[in-house]
Design an enzyme around this catalytic site. Structure first.
Site, PDB file in Angstrom:
ATOM      1  N   CYS A 115     -67.963  15.384  75.642  1.00 22.14           N
ATOM      2  CA  CYS A 115     -68.531  14.203  75.259  1.00 22.14           C
ATOM      3  C   CYS A 115     -69.424  14.626  76.535  1.00 22.14           C
ATOM      4  CB  CYS A 115     -67.872  13.178  74.767  1.00 22.14           C
ATOM      5  SG  CYS A 115     -68.738  12.218  75.552  1.00 22.14           S
ATOM      6  N   GLU A 163     -18.615  25.365  60.629  1.00 18.85           N
ATOM      7  CA  GLU A 163     -20.041  26.639  61.117  1.00 18.85           C
ATOM      8  C   GLU A 163     -20.887  26.631  60.933  1.00 18.85           C
ATOM      9  OE1 GLU A 163     -18.076  29.585  58.332  1.00 18.85           O
ATOM     10  OE2 GLU A 163     -15.686  29.318  59.494  1.00 18.85           O
ATOM     11  N   LYS A 191     -27.250  20.835  55.683  1.00 15.84           N
ATOM     12  CA  LYS A 191     -28.551  21.051  56.271  1.00 15.84           C
ATOM     13  C   LYS A 191     -29.327  20.093  57.363  1.00 15.84           C
ATOM     14  CE  LYS A 191     -30.266  23.970  53.967  1.00 15.84           C
ATOM     15  NZ  LYS A 191     -30.268  24.928  52.823  1.00 15.84           N
ATOM     16  N   CYS A 246     -67.656   7.724  78.838  1.00 22.55           N
ATOM     17  CA  CYS A 246     -67.286   7.714  78.035  1.00 22.55           C
ATOM     18  C   CYS A 246     -66.199   6.876  77.620  1.00 22.55           C
ATOM     19  CB  CYS A 246     -67.312   9.096  77.254  1.00 22.55           C
ATOM     20  SG  CYS A 246     -66.184   9.018  76.005  1.00 22.55           S
ATOM     21  N   TYR A 253     -18.168  35.157  57.933  1.00 21.93           N
ATOM     22  CA  TYR A 253     -17.100  34.029  58.293  1.00 21.93           C
ATOM     23  C   TYR A 253     -15.768  34.145  57.246  1.00 21.93           C
ATOM     24  CZ  TYR A 253     -20.258  33.687  54.940  1.00 21.93           C
ATOM     25  OH  TYR A 253     -21.344  34.078  53.511  1.00 21.93           O
ATOM     26  N   ASP A 261     -29.318  31.643  59.243  1.00 27.29           N
ATOM     27  CA  ASP A 261     -30.049  31.275  58.117  1.00 27.29           C
ATOM     28  C   ASP A 261     -30.934  33.539  57.686  1.00 27.29           C
ATOM     29  OD1 ASP A 261     -31.944  31.141  57.088  1.00 27.29           O
ATOM     30  OD2 ASP A 261     -33.610  29.753  57.433  1.00 27.29           O
ATOM     31  N   CYS A 301     -70.456  11.969  69.764  1.00 27.89           N
ATOM     32  CA  CYS A 301     -68.802  11.458  70.672  1.00 27.89           C
ATOM     33  C   CYS A 301     -68.686  10.092  69.666  1.00 27.89           C
ATOM     34  CB  CYS A 301     -68.807  11.300  71.917  1.00 27.89           C
ATOM     35  SG  CYS A 301     -67.356  10.394  72.260  1.00 27.89           S
TER      36      CYS A 301
HETATM   37  S1  IVH Z   1     -19.374  29.738  53.274  1.00 27.97           S
HETATM   38  C1  IVH Z   1     -17.856  30.301  49.214  1.00 27.97           C
HETATM   39  N1  IVH Z   1     -20.421  29.913  55.919  1.00 27.97           N
HETATM   40  O1  IVH Z   1     -25.097  30.151  53.355  1.00 27.97           O
HETATM   41  C2  IVH Z   1     -18.421  29.606  50.324  1.00 27.97           C
HETATM   42  N2  IVH Z   1     -21.610  30.676  54.559  1.00 27.97           N
HETATM   43  O2  IVH Z   1     -25.102  29.375  49.983  1.00 27.97           O
HETATM   44  C3  IVH Z   1     -19.193  31.257  51.231  1.00 27.97           C
HETATM   45  N3  IVH Z   1     -24.211  31.223  55.342  1.00 27.97           N
HETATM   46  O3  IVH Z   1     -26.262  32.870  51.746  1.00 27.97           O
HETATM   47  C4  IVH Z   1     -20.381  30.607  52.227  1.00 27.97           C
HETATM   48  N4  IVH Z   1     -23.154  30.554  57.211  1.00 27.97           N
HETATM   49  O4  IVH Z   1     -24.436  34.089  52.951  1.00 27.97           O
HETATM   50  C5  IVH Z   1     -20.860  30.140  54.287  1.00 27.97           C
HETATM   51  N5  IVH Z   1     -20.664  29.997  58.131  1.00 27.97           N
HETATM   52  C6  IVH Z   1     -21.232  29.990  56.990  1.00 27.97           C
HETATM   53  C7  IVH Z   1     -22.356  30.610  55.869  1.00 27.97           C
HETATM   54  C8  IVH Z   1     -22.908  30.701  55.188  1.00 27.97           C
HETATM   55  C9  IVH Z   1     -23.898  31.104  56.150  1.00 27.97           C
HETATM   56  C10 IVH Z   1     -24.935  31.635  54.086  1.00 27.97           C
HETATM   57  C11 IVH Z   1     -24.261  32.242  52.793  1.00 27.97           C
HETATM   58  C12 IVH Z   1     -25.403  32.204  51.593  1.00 27.97           C
HETATM   59  C13 IVH Z   1     -25.036  30.822  51.484  1.00 27.97           C
HETATM   60  C14 IVH Z   1     -24.497  29.865  50.518  1.00 27.97           C
END
Ligand code: IVH
Length: 688
Positions: free
Chosen positions: A438, A121, A326, A443, A237, A125, A420
């Site tokens: 310049c 997934e 990440k 140059c 999610y 952010d 220059c």
């Molecule tokens: S699952 C138990 N899925 O990431 C697991 N989190 O540290 C719960 N976040 O701020 C998180 N997209 O809101 C999950 N597709 C996704 C997500 C997601 C963003 C965020 C979540 C939290 C941080 C997790």
């Protein structure tokens, strides 16, 4: 009250109900499904009708009317919001190696071999929220807080238009859960963020640093009517508590059910057979994320099977069945070791920061452009400063800001050198320019830059003749002008270390074949100020002959649609300089064969004029070549790849990924019918 009024009121009550249903329906189409059925204007019209009717009959206003999303009374402070099931966070993997470790752990704990099924997934952010529905009705919402207790932001969440106040389901209601605590992320799209910041800047309010801060700041408002005015969205999610007859076997089934309940779910989730597939999806997203409408900071890889998730269980703060892989951040902190200047082919001096090497967006960055002296003074960047550096996609790294708290007062302000650094000639700044230049036309840095430009892809396209090789040739004294390239012989190259027989031969061949070229490339390669590929093309098509271009007077140049005074003066100045005239003569003498395009009628100012057009997929009524020529004749420019600057993407049958990219970037898309209509000078869209 007369009978007539009663009937009238009954009618109006029915209309109000009907309008509310329509609005809820269109909200769902727009936000959850991303498939609006009506235009924004039509939506606004029914919304306004509802507002008017409710104003006439305030007694008919109900708490669940969509008009009530726009503002509740402000509160004094946030109340605590407890999470029945703690909202955990995710363990991070900073690289693919750590994701592979995760996969090995999952195998070991489950005691299975083969490929594990994962769902990848997007990691949105924004900020995490939990919404609680009872018997299908939204009863509250809270932020994550410490995972056990967050802040009650129910009123604010209710202003978010993509959040349903009632879950969708068949009328029997048994399909709706008795209780559902659903988790997701609240965010702001990049375009909405830019608009919001523009508005704030106009009003003199401080701007938000990034979309995440804007989303968090907007959700945590004590006055919900402020939140209502912010373009918040949400994707869901996961589930905390669920009391329902519904049961799911997999994460994907669960996501699908959330969607059917009317909750917005990110459509980009992918089922992956094995970690390798999840990693490929991650690589793909790392490249494409700049085209997504919202910011993501990674990919969350989750074990798909829910029984396996339960078996894997949780550690104290994060589940063992998921990992956040990440992206390397596109910002990083480092130090300015020194500030130097780079002299470009037009003589412009660009200040450059030499940085303590730092990894940004996956590559090591050692220098960043500082643009010009005004920019340095505005940001107050000094040698020795700790700075924040940004790098995105192909863009040249930039210094975003100085971290002033780290100043030691030993930092040294920058001064533009009076001479220059390449040739020692005086540096000047013309009154209406942001740049220093310049003044010496000979140059070495300018010569080097102009040769590199001459060889570049859109110019003579001499593959293998990049900056380093050009520098070497100049340092060795084997070239001093572009025309010298065509006088190079095997003997010159063979003695250079690193040049084998084969690479030398290849380079000479490429240089030789570049003599067969087009007028527009030829003009572009000369590196005349303000003459980019587009203007070069315009000149080529209008004059059709190098002699006509170089003898054109300013007034004649100005006749060409699309050429203004700046360009006309620059061209006239270029061709009146004896050195430049000699260079063009030399190139022609060397044996350049310039393909002169047939002069076309003057460029039109219609729809196509100045637009960049990309074709994808097959057209049924003409070839792509013909279509390209047709729009070029009307003043458009045909390119291969889609970017923000693309004006129109024409989609034929079986369009490729360019179509998806155009959709993501919001570029205008035309199907063949509309395209043919526009070519013939009328718009089908407005006729329909
Ligand atoms: S699952 C138990 N899925 O990431 C697991 N989190 O540290 C719960 N976040 O701020 C998180 N997209 O809101 C999950 N597709 C996704 C997500 C997601 C963003 C965020 C979540 C939290 C941080 C997790």
């Amino acid at each position: 009250m007369t009978d007539l009024q009663t009937i009238d009121k009954e009618d109006q009550a029915a209309r109000i109900k009907d309008l509310r249903k329509q609005i809820d329906y269109h909200n769902h189409r727009y936000y959850a499904l991303d498939q609006p059925e009506i235009s924004d204007a039509e939506y606004d019209k029914i919304f306004r009708e509802l507002v008017d009717l409710e104003n006439t009959h305030p007694e008919l206003i109900t708490a669940d009317s969509p008009t009530q999303r726009v503002g509740f009374a402000p509160i004094e402070k946030f109340l605590p919001f407890g999470h029945e099931v703690p909202l955990l966070s995710l363990e991070n993997a900073m690289n693919t190696e750590e994701a592979l470790d995760f996969d090995r752990r999952v195998h070991k704990l489950l005691g299975v071999g083969g490929n594990i099924e994962y769902v990848a997934e997007l990691k949105m952010d924004g900020l995490a929220v939990e919404l609680v529905y009872e018997d299908g009705a939204l009863i509250g919402a809270g932020t994550r807080g410490d995972g056990f207790t967050g802040e009650d932001v129910s009123q604010n969440v209710k202003t978010i238009r993509s959040v349903p106040w009632r879950l969708l389901g068949p009328p029997s209601q048994r399909a709706l859960p008795v209780k559902l605590a659903v988790r997701g992320e609240v965010f702001i799209e990049k375009r909405d963020f830019d608009k919001l910041n523009d508005q704030r800047a106009e009003r003199g309010e401080p701007v938000f640093a990034n979309p995440r801060n804007a989303a968090a700041g907007s959700l945590r408002q004590l006055d919900p009517s402020i939140t209502a005015g912010r373009p918040l969205r949400a994707f869901f999610y996961g589930i905390g508590t669920l009391i329902s007859e519904k049961e799911f076997v997999t994460q994907l089934e669960m996501l699908d059910q959330l969607k059917r309940w009317g909750l917005p779910v990110n459509p980009e989730s992918r089922l992956c057979h094995g970690i390798e597939q999840a990693l490929s999806y991650y690589e793909k997203l790392a490249e494409e994320r700049e085209y997504l409408p919202y910011e993501i900071d990674g990919v969350v890889i989750k074990v798909n099977n829910l029984a396996c998730q339960r078996q894997l269980g949780e550690k104290s703060r994060s589940p063992r069945w998921a990992i956040a892989l990440k992206f390397s951040p596109d910002e990083a902190q480092t130090h300015v070791l020194d500030i130097g200047v780079n002299v470009g082919r037009t003589g412009i001096l660009t200040p450059v920061a030499f940085l303590n090497p730092v990894v940004v967006g996956g590559v090591t960055v050692k220098r960043a452009t500082l643009h010009n002296i005004d920019e340095i003074q505005r940001k107050d960047i000094r040698k020795g400063d700790a700075v924040l550096v940004h790098r995105a996609g192909e863009v040249i790294p930039e210094v975003i800001e100085v971290i002033k708290s780290k100043r030691t007062e030993n930092e040294e302000p920058f001064k533009m050198p009076p001479n220059c650094p390449s040739c020692g000639a005086p540096v000047v700044r013309l009154p209406d320019e942001a740049f220093h230049r310049c003044v010496n036309r000979n140059c070495p840095a300018q010569i080097k830059g102009s040769i590199v430009h001459f060889a570049s892809r859109d110019a003579m396209n001499i593959n293998g003749l990049g900056e380093q090789i050009v520098s070497r040739f100049i340092d060795e004294g084997i070239i001093g002008t572009v025309s010298d390239l065509y006088r190079l012989r095997m003997e010159d190259l063979q003695n250079l270390p690193g040049f084998g027989q084969k690479s030398a031969r290849n380079l000479l061949d490429t240089i030789n074949t570049s003599k067969q070229t087009t007028l527009s490339r030829f003009l572009y390669s000369l590196g005349i100020s303000h003459v980019g590929a587009f203007i070069a093309d315009l000149l080529a098509r209008s004059f059709g002959d190098i002699d006509k271009v170089r003898s054109a007077r300013v007034e004649q140049l100005l006749q060409v649609q699309g050429i203004g005074e700046k360009v006309a003066n620059a061209l006239a100045a270029y061709f009146s300089n004896p050195d430049n005239r000699r260079l063009v003569d030399e190139l022609l003498d060397i044996g350049f064969v310039i393909d002169n395009p047939p002069p076309t009628r003057p460029v039109e100012t219609g729809f196509w004029s100045g637009k960049t057009v990309v074709f994808t997929g097959a057209l049924s009524s003409m070839t792509r070549q013909e279509a390209g020529e047709a729009v070029t004749a009307k003043g458009a420019r045909v390119t291969d790849s889609v970017s923000k600057k693309t004006g129109v993407v024409v989609a034929g049958a079986d369009p490729g990924s360019k179509l998806a990219k155009a959709q993501k970037l919001g570029v205008r898309i035309m199907q063949e019918d509309e395209f043919i209509g526009m070519l013939n000078g009328h718009s089908l869209a407005t006729e329909a």
